[in-house]
Design a protein around this motif. Structure first.
Motif, PDB file in Angstrom:
ATOM      1  N   THR A 109     -12.863 -52.490  20.786  1.00 41.27           N
ATOM      2  CA  THR A 109     -12.503 -52.947  19.445  1.00 41.27           C
ATOM      3  C   THR A 109     -13.234 -54.256  19.184  1.00 41.27           C
ATOM      4  N   CYS A 110     -13.975 -54.290  18.078  1.00 40.39           N
ATOM      5  CA  CYS A 110     -14.705 -55.503  17.691  1.00 40.39           C
ATOM      6  C   CYS A 110     -13.963 -56.158  16.534  1.00 40.39           C
ATOM      7  N   GLU A 111     -13.671 -57.450  16.675  1.00 40.19           N
ATOM      8  CA  GLU A 111     -13.003 -58.205  15.613  1.00 40.19           C
ATOM      9  C   GLU A 111     -13.724 -59.527  15.420  1.00 40.19           C
ATOM     10  N   LEU A 112     -13.692 -60.024  14.206  1.00 41.75           N
ATOM     11  CA  LEU A 112     -14.267 -61.339  13.962  1.00 41.75           C
ATOM     12  C   LEU A 112     -13.400 -62.407  14.596  1.00 41.75           C
ATOM     13  N   LYS A 113     -14.031 -63.450  15.112  1.00 44.88           N
ATOM     14  CA  LYS A 113     -13.304 -64.552  15.747  1.00 44.88           C
ATOM     15  C   LYS A 113     -13.045 -65.619  14.687  1.00 44.88           C
ATOM     16  N   TYR A 114     -11.799 -65.712  14.279  1.00 47.04           N
ATOM     17  CA  TYR A 114     -11.431 -66.618  13.200  1.00 47.04           C
ATOM     18  C   TYR A 114     -11.241 -68.033  13.734  1.00 47.04           C
ATOM     19  N   ASP A 115     -11.686 -69.004  12.950  1.00 42.36           N
ATOM     20  CA  ASP A 115     -11.626 -70.401  13.389  1.00 42.36           C
ATOM     21  C   ASP A 115     -10.411 -71.066  12.754  1.00 42.36           C
ATOM     22  N   GLY A 116      -9.275 -71.032  13.462  1.00 41.47           N
ATOM     23  CA  GLY A 116      -8.045 -71.609  12.940  1.00 41.47           C
ATOM     24  C   GLY A 116      -7.146 -72.052  14.065  1.00 41.47           C
ATOM     25  N   LEU A 254     -14.019 -49.927  15.558  1.00 42.26           N
ATOM     26  CA  LEU A 254     -13.966 -49.271  16.867  1.00 42.26           C
ATOM     27  C   LEU A 254     -15.388 -48.903  17.278  1.00 42.26           C
ATOM     28  N   ALA A 255     -15.838 -49.424  18.419  1.00 44.00           N
ATOM     29  CA  ALA A 255     -17.191 -49.150  18.917  1.00 44.00           C
ATOM     30  C   ALA A 255     -17.113 -48.240  20.134  1.00 44.00           C
ATOM     31  N   ARG A 256     -17.946 -47.220  20.169  1.00 44.55           N
ATOM     32  CA  ARG A 256     -17.878 -46.238  21.258  1.00 44.55           C
ATOM     33  C   ARG A 256     -18.771 -46.596  22.443  1.00 44.55           C
ATOM     34  N   LEU A 258     -21.500 -50.199  23.991  1.00 44.44           N
ATOM     35  CA  LEU A 258     -21.965 -51.567  23.739  1.00 44.44           C
ATOM     36  C   LEU A 258     -23.038 -51.628  22.658  1.00 44.44           C
ATOM     37  N   GLN A 259     -23.813 -50.555  22.502  1.00 41.84           N
ATOM     38  CA  GLN A 259     -24.836 -50.559  21.458  1.00 41.84           C
ATOM     39  C   GLN A 259     -24.194 -50.727  20.080  1.00 41.84           C
ATOM     40  N   GLU A 260     -23.053 -50.052  19.873  1.00 37.51           N
ATOM     41  CA  GLU A 260     -22.344 -50.196  18.602  1.00 37.51           C
ATOM     42  C   GLU A 260     -21.728 -51.598  18.474  1.00 37.51           C
ATOM     43  N   VAL A 261     -21.345 -52.193  19.608  1.00 41.62           N
ATOM     44  CA  VAL A 261     -20.866 -53.583  19.598  1.00 41.62           C
ATOM     45  C   VAL A 261     -21.992 -54.498  19.120  1.00 41.62           C
ATOM     46  N   PHE A 262     -23.199 -54.282  19.670  1.00 43.43           N
ATOM     47  CA  PHE A 262     -24.348 -55.118  19.290  1.00 43.43           C
ATOM     48  C   PHE A 262     -24.645 -54.983  17.789  1.00 43.43           C
ATOM     49  N   GLU A 263     -24.519 -53.770  17.256  1.00 47.52           N
ATOM     50  CA  GLU A 263     -24.765 -53.555  15.825  1.00 47.52           C
ATOM     51  C   GLU A 263     -23.754 -54.335  14.976  1.00 47.52           C
ATOM     52  N   PHE A 264     -22.484 -54.336  15.426  1.00 45.82           N
ATOM     53  CA  PHE A 264     -21.432 -55.094  14.731  1.00 45.82           C
ATOM     54  C   PHE A 264     -21.762 -56.587  14.742  1.00 45.82           C
ATOM     55  N   ILE A 265     -22.195 -57.097  15.911  1.00 49.28           N
ATOM     56  CA  ILE A 265     -22.554 -58.514  16.051  1.00 49.28           C
ATOM     57  C   ILE A 265     -23.721 -58.873  15.134  1.00 49.28           C
ATOM     58  N   ASP A 266     -24.774 -58.024  15.150  1.00 46.16           N
ATOM     59  CA  ASP A 266     -25.966 -58.301  14.326  1.00 46.16           C
ATOM     60  C   ASP A 266     -25.612 -58.337  12.841  1.00 46.16           C
ATOM     61  N   TYR A 267     -24.746 -57.411  12.416  1.00 46.49           N
ATOM     62  CA  TYR A 267     -24.379 -57.351  11.004  1.00 46.49           C
ATOM     63  C   TYR A 267     -23.639 -58.624  10.589  1.00 46.49           C
ATOM     64  N   TRP A 268     -22.639 -59.022  11.387  1.00 45.93           N
ATOM     65  CA  TRP A 268     -21.801 -60.154  10.986  1.00 45.93           C
ATOM     66  C   TRP A 268     -22.458 -61.498  11.246  1.00 45.93           C
ATOM     67  N   ASP A 269     -23.486 -61.529  12.100  1.00 50.49           N
ATOM     68  CA  ASP A 269     -24.222 -62.789  12.286  1.00 50.49           C
ATOM     69  C   ASP A 269     -24.894 -63.193  10.972  1.00 50.49           C
ATOM     70  N   ILE A 270     -25.236 -62.173  10.165  1.00 50.07           N
ATOM     71  CA  ILE A 270     -25.863 -62.424   8.862  1.00 50.07           C
ATOM     72  C   ILE A 270     -24.805 -62.553   7.763  1.00 50.07           C
ATOM     73  N   HIS A 271     -23.849 -61.598   7.751  1.00 54.43           N
ATOM     74  CA  HIS A 271     -22.915 -61.494   6.622  1.00 54.43           C
ATOM     75  C   HIS A 271     -21.689 -62.403   6.746  1.00 54.43           C
ATOM     76  N   VAL A 282     -17.588 -63.064  17.487  1.00 55.66           N
ATOM     77  CA  VAL A 282     -16.949 -61.745  17.533  1.00 55.66           C
ATOM     78  C   VAL A 282     -16.154 -61.638  18.829  1.00 55.66           C
ATOM     79  N   VAL A 283     -14.926 -61.127  18.734  1.00 53.91           N
ATOM     80  CA  VAL A 283     -14.130 -60.861  19.928  1.00 53.91           C
ATOM     81  C   VAL A 283     -14.242 -59.373  20.248  1.00 53.91           C
ATOM     82  N   VAL A 284     -14.633 -59.071  21.485  1.00 54.68           N
ATOM     83  CA  VAL A 284     -14.782 -57.681  21.936  1.00 54.68           C
ATOM     84  C   VAL A 284     -13.682 -57.397  22.948  1.00 54.68           C
ATOM     85  N   LYS A 285     -12.899 -56.330  22.702  1.00 55.51           N
ATOM     86  CA  LYS A 285     -11.787 -55.978  23.590  1.00 55.51           C
ATOM     87  C   LYS A 285     -11.923 -54.547  24.045  1.00 55.51           C
TER      88      LYS A 285
END
Length: 665
Positions: A109-116, A254-256, A258-271, A282-285
């Protein structure tokens, strides 16, 4: 008209509109119509106080005053996360997981790491009962009244939910709300807040909950903790939590692999820059709760989760000067004094230079233009020098040779990066630092006494070590600057109350080099008293779980010191807790003494935590991984294949929970 039914209907309607607006971001009625209904409910509740409900929507406006926040122990510890800064580190993390679980298919499970600010909220029978800050992970502050004012936190849940469970979330302050708060401050001539994260964290400790209610705080859920939860994975848990009424951000994926994890990271590094709130990674669990149980925890972090931190923002600025700080252990830290510059939401004026090696490696010089970033988004650090802008008359930095506070010649031990001032008992910052450490929250937790007051007491000759605190009187303190009668009385009272602090915290408070909070707990649990610990030899100490030679030598050096011996005897005479007060467990035995067990799988008669407690209650030790020191593996259904293979290879007996019960009968 049935008044009670009308009141209840209004409450449910307003709760639903709150959920639509603050969680789903879908307003179905205007603010005006909402306020009219809220006013109607308020009037009915005032008219019929017998129908009062602390979880009514009308109670979100706050008004409760909390003078002192009660410290509350977490039922389940709140761990911190290990950080990674590259995809290679994530690949290494997956290899460590597979070493424990074997070559099994993994989902993440990939989630954004919130700063709070992290929060743990307890629900019983669907009603919000208590909200506690993260604190030190073991205990935090009860901030229930303040949390109830946050509109995205449900006071009452919907649907089918367990009788009792905790939710873990992050209290954040969206950019729009933060900017509005700052604009209001600027308009009245006040200093604006520095950044959203610190403002959110500080809001939780405001004494007046009505003030908290004025702040546009939000709560983003990221985890649920409890027994018999009606789901088996992290991602499913987030979806179920949304149905109960929680705001679990839909950016999670939900990433099946690590490649899908990397795609999630790349997308949110920009967006991520388009998000309405701060996120720094990003928090990966590991998605499966069963695999999470198998992997367990280290002393500080879950093995099944990791934070990937986005590359830090960088800026360039001028290095005006280098100063040197002396820590409580005598370590010298060089500090860069910078031309003030905006970085990641804060004004940066100083940055750590770490040590002499770092200065030499980067060839950092005064008047250089340097590149600064926030290490892990927290501590500013210099990462490089812009050589094209270096002045022609620039001179190499010469590291200081003597202590900037007491002029003692500095030393540098083989294999260590830092220089040290060896004047341990005569250097003012070291003495003040040790006393400040002694009174700190995770140590003796002395209320009414802060770091500045410690320096004031030392500079006025009232204390020379932490034992002197117990001889302070109100009459001695009153003449000091900013000290009133009540402040002086609270200080003396706080010092006396610290005599009730348990031994493991006292041991941490003593400030033995390399003995942090976790090591202090292990030493206290093993030796039970200060007398037993100070008699321990080097070989004895090294045999204690997770105590290495460096820590063992430091402990022996501390207790060999003549001044430390005098201080400890004085503390003993003042009544400080120097031994563990054992809690009597009537069911405890020594049947499993000197036996180490590893628990793996899913059990019918025990939860994993209950099984581990049963092992410890009967004198055994619970190991996290199988080794030659393991005596038994207690296996349930779906035991990890890697553990099964390793236990078989080492000929370690594998027993069922029934066979375990026979061992302790």
């Amino acid at each position: 008209m049935d008044i009670q039914n009308t009141i209840q209907t209004l409450r449910e309607e307003l709760n639903q509109h709150n959920y639509n607006y603050y969680v789903l971001d879908e307003a179905l009625i205007s603010d005006y119509d909402f306020d009219l209904k809220l006013k109607q409910l308020q009037e009915l509740e005032n008219q019929y106080p017998e129908y009062f409900d602390e979880n009514s929507p009308t109670q979100r406006v706050g008004g409760a005053i909390t003078k002192n926040f009660q410290t509350v122990a977490h039922q389940q510890r709140m761990y911190s996360l290990d950080n990674s800064y590259s995809k290679e580190e994530l690949l290494d993390w997956e290899k460590r997981i597979q070493k424990v679980l074997g070559d099994v298919p993994l989902e993440y499970t990939c989630e954004l790491k919130y700063d709070g600010a992290s929060i743990s909220i307890t629900y019983e029978n669907g009603i919000l009962k208590r909200a506690v800050t993260r604190g030190d992970g073991f205990q935090g502050d009860d901030v229930t009244n303040n949390i109830k004012t946050i509109k995205s936190v449900p006071l009452k849940l919907k649907g089918n939910f367990p009788e009792k469970f905790d939710v873990r979330g992050e209290i954040i302050l969206p950019f729009a709300g933060f900017e509005k708060m700052n604009q209001e401050l600027i308009e009245i001539g006040e200093t604006p807040y520095s950044n959203p994260r610190n403002t959110a964290s500080g809001s939780l400790k405001l004494q007046d909950s009505a003030e908290v209610a004025k702040r546009p705080l939000d709560c983003l859920l990221y985890f649920l903790v409890g027994n018999n939860l009606p789901f088996k994975s992290q991602f499913e848990g987030l979806e179920v939590a949304r149905n109960w009424g929680f705001k679990a951000p839909k950016e999670a994926k939900l990433a099946r692999n690590l490649q899908e994890v990397f795609e999630f990271i790349d997308y949110w590094d920009i967006h991520r820059h388009n998000l309405p709130y701060e996120t720094d990674g990003v928090v990966v669990k590991v998605n499966s709760f069963h695999y999470q149980d198998e992997l367990g925890f280290t002393a500080k972090s879950p093995r099944w989760a990791i934070a990937y931190k986005f590359k830090s923002e960088q800026v360039s600025t001028k290095l005006n000067s280098i100063s040197y700080q002396v820590g409580r252990t005598g370590a010298i830290t060089p500090v860069a004094n910078l031309e003030p510059v905006q970085l990641a939401g804060t004004i940066v004026k100083r940055a750590s230079l770490h040590n002499a090696d770092q200065i030499e490696k980067l060839d950092i010089r005064v008047d250089d233009t340097v590149f600064v970033e926030k290490g892990g988004e927290i501590i500013p650090k210099i990462i490089a020098v812009d050589l094209s802008k270096r002045p022609q008359n620039s001179e190499r930095t010469k590291y200081i040779t003597h202590c900037p506070e007491c002029e003692t010649l500095l030393v540098r031990n083989d294999g260590e990066a830092n220089h040290y001032c060896p004047n341990f008992y005569g250097c003012p910052p070291q003495i003040i630092g040790r006393i400040q450490h002694y009174i700190s929250r995770k140590a003796m937790d002395i209320e009414g006494l802060g770091g500045e007051t410690v320096a004031l007491l030392f500079n006025n000759g009232l204390v020379h070590n932490y034992a002197d605190l117990y001889e302070l009187t109100v009459d001695q303190i009153l003449p000091l600057e900013r000290m009133a009668q009540k402040s002086a009385e609270n200080l003396v009272k706080g010092v006396q109350n610290s005599k009730n602090i348990p031994f493991e915290s006292v041991l941490f408070a003593l400030g033995i080099r390399f003995v942090g909070e976790t090591v202090a707990k292990k030493l206290a649990k093993h030796y039970k008293s200060i007398d037993a610990l100070r008699k321990a030899t080097l070989p004895d100490l090294i045999l204690v779980d997770e105590i290495g030679e460096r820590i063992a030598k430091s402990v022996i050096e501390f207790f060999d010191n003549a001044e430390n011996k005098i201080i400890i005897e004085r503390l003993k005479n003042y009544g400080i807790q120097f031994e563990i007060i054992e809690k009597i467990n009537l069911n405890a035995t020594n049947k499993l003494a000197n036996k180490t067990f590893v628990v793996s799988g899913v059990f019918e008669k025990f939860s994993r935590d209950d099984l581990k407690k049963a092992i410890e209650d009967n004198g055994g030790k619970v190991g996290s991984s199988i080794s030659t020191k393991t005596d038994y593996v207690v296996a349930g259904e779906n035991m990890g294949p890697a553990k099964l293979e390793k236990a078989s290879k080492l000929n370690i007996p594998i027993i069922s929970e029934i066979e375990f019960m026979k061992l302790v009968e």
